[in-house]
Design a protein around this motif. Structure first.
Motif, short mmCIF file in Angstrom:
data_model
loop_
_atom_site.label_atom_id
_atom_site.label_comp_id
_atom_site.label_asym_id
_atom_site.label_seq_id
_atom_site.Cartn_x
_atom_site.Cartn_y
_atom_site.Cartn_z
N ARG A 1 52.15 9.70 77.20
CA ARG A 1 50.31 9.65 77.50
C ARG A 1 49.94 10.50 75.98
N MET A 2 50.48 10.22 74.96
CA MET A 2 49.87 11.45 74.11
C MET A 2 49.53 10.04 72.59
N THR A 3 48.60 9.92 72.08
CA THR A 3 48.53 9.10 71.16
C THR A 3 49.08 9.15 69.54
N ILE A 4 49.78 8.12 68.79
CA ILE A 4 50.41 8.58 67.84
C ILE A 4 49.71 9.99 67.15
N PRO A 5 48.34 10.08 66.85
CA PRO A 5 48.45 10.97 66.02
C PRO A 5 48.27 12.05 66.65
N GLN A 6 47.94 12.50 67.86
CA GLN A 6 48.40 13.55 68.46
C GLN A 6 49.93 13.81 68.37
N MET A 7 50.96 12.88 68.46
CA MET A 7 51.90 13.24 67.87
C MET A 7 52.43 14.06 66.96
N PHE A 8 52.38 13.24 65.52
CA PHE A 8 52.44 13.42 64.45
C PHE A 8 51.33 15.08 64.33
N ALA A 9 50.76 14.93 64.96
CA ALA A 9 49.93 16.79 65.42
C ALA A 9 51.40 17.23 65.32
N ARG A 10 51.65 17.39 66.11
CA ARG A 10 52.64 18.17 66.14
C ARG A 10 54.11 18.64 65.57
N GLY B 1 43.07 3.32 55.88
CA GLY B 1 42.25 3.68 56.41
C GLY B 1 42.83 3.91 57.33
N ASP B 2 43.62 3.20 58.35
CA ASP B 2 44.08 3.07 59.49
C ASP B 2 44.14 4.41 60.21
N GLU B 3 43.59 5.37 61.08
CA GLU B 3 43.44 6.46 61.54
C GLU B 3 44.82 6.30 62.79
N ASN B 4 45.05 5.10 62.74
CA ASN B 4 45.91 5.25 64.18
C ASN B 4 47.69 5.47 63.20
N ARG B 5 47.04 5.38 61.99
CA ARG B 5 48.35 5.77 61.17
C ARG B 5 48.63 6.97 60.47
N PRO B 6 49.16 7.83 60.77
CA PRO B 6 49.18 8.67 60.02
C PRO B 6 50.09 9.09 58.99
N ALA C 1 49.69 6.88 57.03
CA ALA C 1 49.52 5.39 55.65
C ALA C 1 47.91 6.60 55.87
N VAL C 2 47.33 7.23 56.65
CA VAL C 2 45.84 7.82 56.23
C VAL C 2 46.03 8.62 55.24
N SER C 3 47.18 9.28 55.64
CA SER C 3 47.24 10.90 54.71
C SER C 3 47.42 10.70 53.31
N ARG C 4 47.91 8.59 52.78
CA ARG C 4 48.67 8.15 51.54
C ARG C 4 47.42 8.02 50.79
N THR C 5 47.59 7.45 48.89
CA THR C 5 46.62 6.79 48.12
C THR C 5 48.09 5.60 48.64
N LYS C 6 46.94 4.54 47.69
CA LYS C 6 47.97 3.39 47.55
C LYS C 6 49.26 3.33 46.54
N LEU D 1 52.15 5.30 49.15
CA LEU D 1 51.76 4.45 50.04
C LEU D 1 53.52 3.12 49.17
N LEU D 2 53.02 2.95 48.37
CA LEU D 2 53.86 2.25 47.41
C LEU D 2 55.41 2.55 47.15
N SER D 3 55.32 4.01 46.95
CA SER D 3 56.28 4.93 46.28
C SER D 3 57.22 4.96 47.88
N LEU D 4 56.70 4.88 49.20
CA LEU D 4 56.78 4.81 49.89
C LEU D 4 57.49 3.93 50.96
N TYR D 5 57.15 2.20 50.82
CA TYR D 5 56.92 1.35 50.12
C TYR D 5 58.38 0.93 49.86
#
Ligand code: S3P
Length: 167
Positions: free
Chosen positions: A41-50, A111-116, A118-123, A126-130
């Motif tokens: 009963r939490m959103t993904i961003p709420q969970m990442f905030a923890r 820019g998807d705010e539901n994907r912490p 992704a939203v916290s990274r530059t392109k 993200l490429l290096s994470l990929y």
């Protein structure tokens, strides 16, 4: 029959392909992130905030529980960052890597705010994470399928590979 799990980077198309594949196989399809959100009963961003560790614990717990329900599951892009999840996925079902080029994933997730993660990274980040995750997707998956074509075509390609692997 065992569960089918789709893995791959954020935005690779796991949820859509799981849905089409489920229809083809007359099985229910699930999105692991959605199951986590419902259960906690939490959103993904709420969970990442923890803290990401909090989310990862929940993810493994919900993954374990999928063993009792036959279906096609889309997993989260970071599921294989946890060492225990590879063996769990392989034990519970067939793991399929959806191999989608980075640029396509990026278009879908930027820019998807539901994907912490992704939203916290530059392109570039993200490429290096990929790149850092690619090896684990390949290592643990039973099959990999390029994401080429419509969702129906990709789902059919997964089905074909599943059938030939079962022969
Ligand atoms: C994550 C991917 C997300 C979700 C969470 C963390 C990641 O799932 O599990 O935001 O670290 O790659 P999707 O792959 O469905 O976006």
């Amino acid at each position: 029959m065992k569960n089918i799990y789709l893995c791959g980077f954020m935005g690779c198309g796991k949820t859509t392909i799981a849905r089409v594949l489920g229809q083809r196989l007359a099985l229910p399809s699930y999105d692991l992130d959605q199951l986590i959100v419902e259960q906690y009963r939490m959103t993904i961003p709420q969970m990442f905030a923890r803290g990401e560790a909090f989310f990862r614990q929940a993810e493994t717990q919900v993954l374990q529980a999928t063993g009792s329900t036959l279906g096609v599951y889309a997993t989260g892009g970071g599921i294989l960052t946890q060492a225990e999840n590879g063996p769990i996925l392989r034990k519970l079902g067939t793991l399929v890597f959806l191999d989608t080029p980075f640029d396509l994933c990026y278009e879908r997730i930027q820019g998807d705010e539901n994907r912490p993660n992704a939203v916290s990274r530059t392109k570039e980040e993200l490429l290096s994470l990929y790149r850092s995750r690619e090896a684990a997707y390949r290592r643990w998956s039973h099959l990999s399928v390029p994401e080429a074509g419509t969702p129906e075509q990709v789902a059919d390609a997964v089905l074909q590979k599943l059938l030939s692997a079962a022969e």
